[in-house]
Enzyme design. Structure first.
Site, PDB file in Angstrom:
ATOM      1  N   ASP A   1       0.850  -1.189   0.000  1.00 15.41           N
ATOM      2  CA  ASP A   1       0.000   0.000   0.000  1.00 15.41           C
ATOM      3  C   ASP A   1       0.885   1.237   0.000  1.00 15.41           C
ATOM      4  OD1 ASP A   1       0.766   0.639   2.592  1.00 15.41           O
ATOM      5  OD2 ASP A   1      -1.250   0.608   3.429  1.00 15.41           O
TER       6      ASP A   1
ATOM      7  N   ASP B   1      -4.855  -6.147   8.305  1.00 15.67           N
ATOM      8  CA  ASP B   1      -3.439  -6.034   8.658  1.00 15.67           C
ATOM      9  C   ASP B   1      -3.311  -5.241   9.941  1.00 15.67           C
ATOM     10  OD1 ASP B   1      -2.370  -3.067   8.096  1.00 15.67           O
ATOM     11  OD2 ASP B   1      -3.898  -3.554   6.602  1.00 15.67           O
TER      12      ASP B   1
END
Lengths: 343, 427
Positions: B96, B260
């Site tokens: 990301d 996450d």
């Protein structure tokens, strides 16, 4: 002022002298003069002292302001005299120089070092402070000279041994026959060189930790053979492919010779070696030629997509090095992908 | 439900010498260090998330050194992290942009194109579109419409959707091994549901919900419920940066595919009390407090005291040494609990000496602290855990001191959390 010297163990010194660090008392008055312990420094000294070959030739300097005196010589003309110290109210002396060494000694297990102590008796606190400043205000050696001396000595703290390997390779590249960089590296002992030794050392350290030289790291013989060979081959290729920006140029008139270009091209070396497996000057040149027409080492502009930069607008700062490296690698990657598609 | 660990070079030196407090002889950074999946017998997660913000790039330095950044881009994430698909089959390698690192900029410093480039270089299996954090969150029933929110919020919302549209195309060029993930940002459940629908319409079938870090668990539940209402069931959901890990049931209930977090690791040294985890026989997470014995000459607070002249470093070192010896002797059976605690509390008193506080308040604080430490030492939790951290480090893992001990304790926590999650996952 009376000066004398004697030999003592760390335990004995701590009975007669203390470390008084600079601080402020309740009224804001300055007391003491030493700086705090430097943990990493102390550890390095201790690691060194634990070696069987260790010696500690420079003395710990201790000053006394009262509560200590030298007795008259036992017989006229005798060289040694007795030092009498009154420790009833704790250690009366001050450690003026060598506090980190002294702390390392005190933390040493299993080895009792005898060290030289230089002592002096002084009359006033001002005199004591003056001596502290004078003794501790020396200039360290220039870094570049230290680096140049490093390859001559083994058994150094790890902090220096990384640099030592890089310095070793730099020296070989500067003086070995056939080296692409022979005579070109500016060192303390080679002031007419054009490429700064510390810049090349950075390239080598980058490659040792994360690049092509990683294979040989830790093995000086291999580094001096294969490692130096690889770097020399690469810079032969650079000199050939970018001859117009290299020959007779200085960092002032070409970014190729300049810290920015050298470090960025170091990453290009690691890339070409890692991705295309290049090891020889011809193999490296094949990769470097993909950059032709896309560089502005000594005139024109770099086209980084998001921004344009004049050739001499690049400085040897991390952001510019990364910017240039990303650009060079991007061009190579795109060209390699195009070749792969065509094949 | 898959647990993805968000890494930021969280390695330890397996050869670290606890008695001398230093790295193993000849240790080279990163090469000789180990990630949690290398150190433990089994990987304590099902995938790793790497942020662009941590790796850094041309214009923004990250946590990686310049040479590490170049290597990461050259060799890819799996080689750099030593997390090969062959040894960890089916694991996710997710990327990301690390929106938190650029939260204060008017727009993300990354484009869809260069983000796809980052994922291609890294060889990621999954990658998020470049999003921009929205910090506002409306209470239920007070949902603002897009015309009511401040311009900055509207901009962030539109930038996130625009980037996702561009990224879907840029990401599709990465081939079948790559799954693009559209990131949802919004200021309310309704705006997030709208964003989710738009992303699904663009073609995404895996969405990542962003901006939930400051939200309470009931807010997260409302967001998840709204997602499920808005989306066809084939669309998978990932929760970015999920810190409320005690509340796994909420994720399970709404069919979250993955999340996450770094919490188990970070809390080992960011949480003042709950920093060593364990699982009770009834299957809950519970906690112990590690014993603080900071390095007398390296701890910043103590360094400052030494600079002011209010702490004698020679004395502090003696107390520090006695505290370490006390705890170790207790653990080895060579000292009583009270002897160990006395040594620890003597050092504690020197560390926490503060002229402002009255003697009685100080005594209260010391008594409280002593009780907390007594609980830890009495139960000897390091003897009841079979993970490699506890097997090898023993009581050292319960000492709050230096990165190598603190991160080991974090790795132990990851092990406990992953076990907890696996048990939880079974019906």
């Amino acid at each position: 002022m009376t000066v004398f010297t004697f030999v003592a163990k760390a335990g004995d010194i701590s009975r007669i002298a203390r470390i008084e660090r600079a601080g402020r008392d309740g009224e804001g008055l300055l007391t003491g003069f030493q700086r705090p312990q430097i943990a990493a420094h102390i550890r390095e000294i201790r690691d060194y002292l634990e070696k069987p070959s260790a010696i500690l030739p420079n003395p710990i300097v201790v000053a006394f302001l009262g509560r200590a005196h030298l007795e008259p010589p036992a017989r006229p003309g005798a060289a040694s005299r007795r030092l009498v110290i009154d420790v009833t109210d704790g250690p009366p002396g001050w450690i003026v120089d060598g506090q980190q060494r002294f702390t390392a000694l005190a933390g040493l297990h299993g080895r009792d070092f005898e060290v030289l102590v230089s002592g002096f008796l002084c009359d006033t606190e001002e005199e004591l402070q003056r001596q502290f400043i004078l003794i501790n205000n020396t200039r360290p050696l220039p870094k570049a000279l230290v680096y140049e001396l490093l390859p001559q000595v083994g058994d150094l703290p790890p902090r220096m041994s990384n640099r030592s390997q890089a310095a070793l390779l730099t020296e070989a590249l500067n003086y070995r026959t056939g080296s692409a960089l022979k005579g070109l590296i500016k060192q303390q002992t080679n002031p007419k060189g054009v490429i700064r030794d510390t810049v090349l050392q950075r390239v080598i350290m980058n490659s040792l930790s994360d690049g092509a030289l990683r294979l040989y790291a830790g093995d000086d013989a291999l580094l001096l053979d294969k490692g130096v060979g690889l770097i020399s081959e690469y810079w032969h290729a650079v000199r050939t492919v970018f001859a117009a920006d290299w020959d007779n140029k200085t960092p002032k008139d070409s970014r190729l010779i300049h810290g920015t270009g050298i470090v960025a091209l170091g990453y290009v070396m690691d890339y070409l070696n890692g991705v295309t497996g290049a090891e020889t000057r011809d193999e490296f040149a094949k990769g470097l030629r993909l950059l032709r027409g896309k560089t502005a080492w000594s005139d024109g502009e770099w086209d980084f997509g998001s921004e344009r930069r004049r050739w001499n607008g690049l400085q040897n700062v991390p952001a510019d090095v990364r910017q240039l490296t990303f650009y060079l690698l991007q061009v190579i990657k795109t060209e390699l992908a195009a070749q792969a598609r065509a094949a | 439900m898959r647990f993805i660990f968000a890494d930021s070079l969280d390695t330890i030196d397996p050869g670290y010498d606890f008695l001398a407090d230093r790295n193993g002889a000849g240790r080279t950074i990163h090469r000789d260090d180990q990630y949690p999946h290398e150190f433990l017998d089994d990987a304590p997660y099902d995938g790793i998330l790497v942020s662009r913000g941590i790796v850094g790039d041309a214009r923004h330095p990250g946590k990686y050194s310049e040479a590490q950044l170049m290597r990461f881009r050259r060799e890819g994430a799996r080689r750099f992290l030593r997390y090969p698909e062959t040894r960890f089959p089916g694991s996710m390698m997710m990327g990301d942009c690390g929106a938190f690192t650029y939260r204060n900029l008017p727009a993300p410093p990354y484009s869809a194109e260069d983000t796809a480039e980052f994922y291609a270089d890294g060889g990621f299996t999954h990658g998020c579109s470049p999003d921009h954090l929205i910090f506002d969150f409306d209470e239920p029933g007070a949902d603002r419409s897009i015309t009511d929110v401040p311009e900055d919020v509207r901009n962030r919302y539109e930038i996130t959707l625009q980037n996702a549209a561009e990224f879907y195309h840029a990401g599709s060029r990465l081939g079948g091994g790559f799954t693009p993930m559209g990131v949802i940002q919004g200021w309310s459940t309704a705006s997030m549901a709208d964003a989710a629908r738009s992303l699904a319409d663009m073609g995404y079938d895996y969405l990542a919900i962003g901006g939930t870090v400051p939200l309470k668990i009931d807010q997260i539940r409302r967001v998840l419920a709204a997602m499920r209402n808005a989306l066809p069931s084939r669309v998978r959901l990932h929760l970015l940066g999920f810190g409320k890990i005690e509340e796994l049931s909420a994720l399970e209930e709404f069919g979250v595919t993955s999340f996450d977090t770094t919490s188990p690791l970070l809390r080992a040294f960011k949480d003042a009390k709950k920093n060593y985890w364990m699982r009770t026989p009834s299957g809950d997470l519970s906690y112990y407090t590690a014993i603080r014995i900071p390095q007398a000459t390296e701890n910043n607070k103590l360094k400052q005291k030494a600079l002011e002249g209010s702490l004698n470093q020679e004395d502090a070192r003696l107390l520090e040494d006695a505290a370490l010896k006390g705890v170790r002797a207790y653990a080895a059976g060579g000292a009583t609990l009270e002897q160990g605690l006395d040594a620890v509390m003597d050092y504690w008193a020197a560390l926490n000496w503060d002229e402002e506080v009255s003697p009685s308040r100080r005594a209260d604080a010391a008594a409280k602290q002593r009780k907390v430490y007594a609980d830890t030492l009495t139960d000897r939790p390091w003897e009841h855990c079979g993970c490699r951290v506890c097997r090898e480090a023993g009581v050292e893992a319960l000492i709050f001191r230096t990165s190598n001990r603190n991160k080991r304790r974090g790795i132990h926590n990851l092990h406990v959390f992953h076990t907890h999650l696996s048990e939880f996952r079974q019906p």
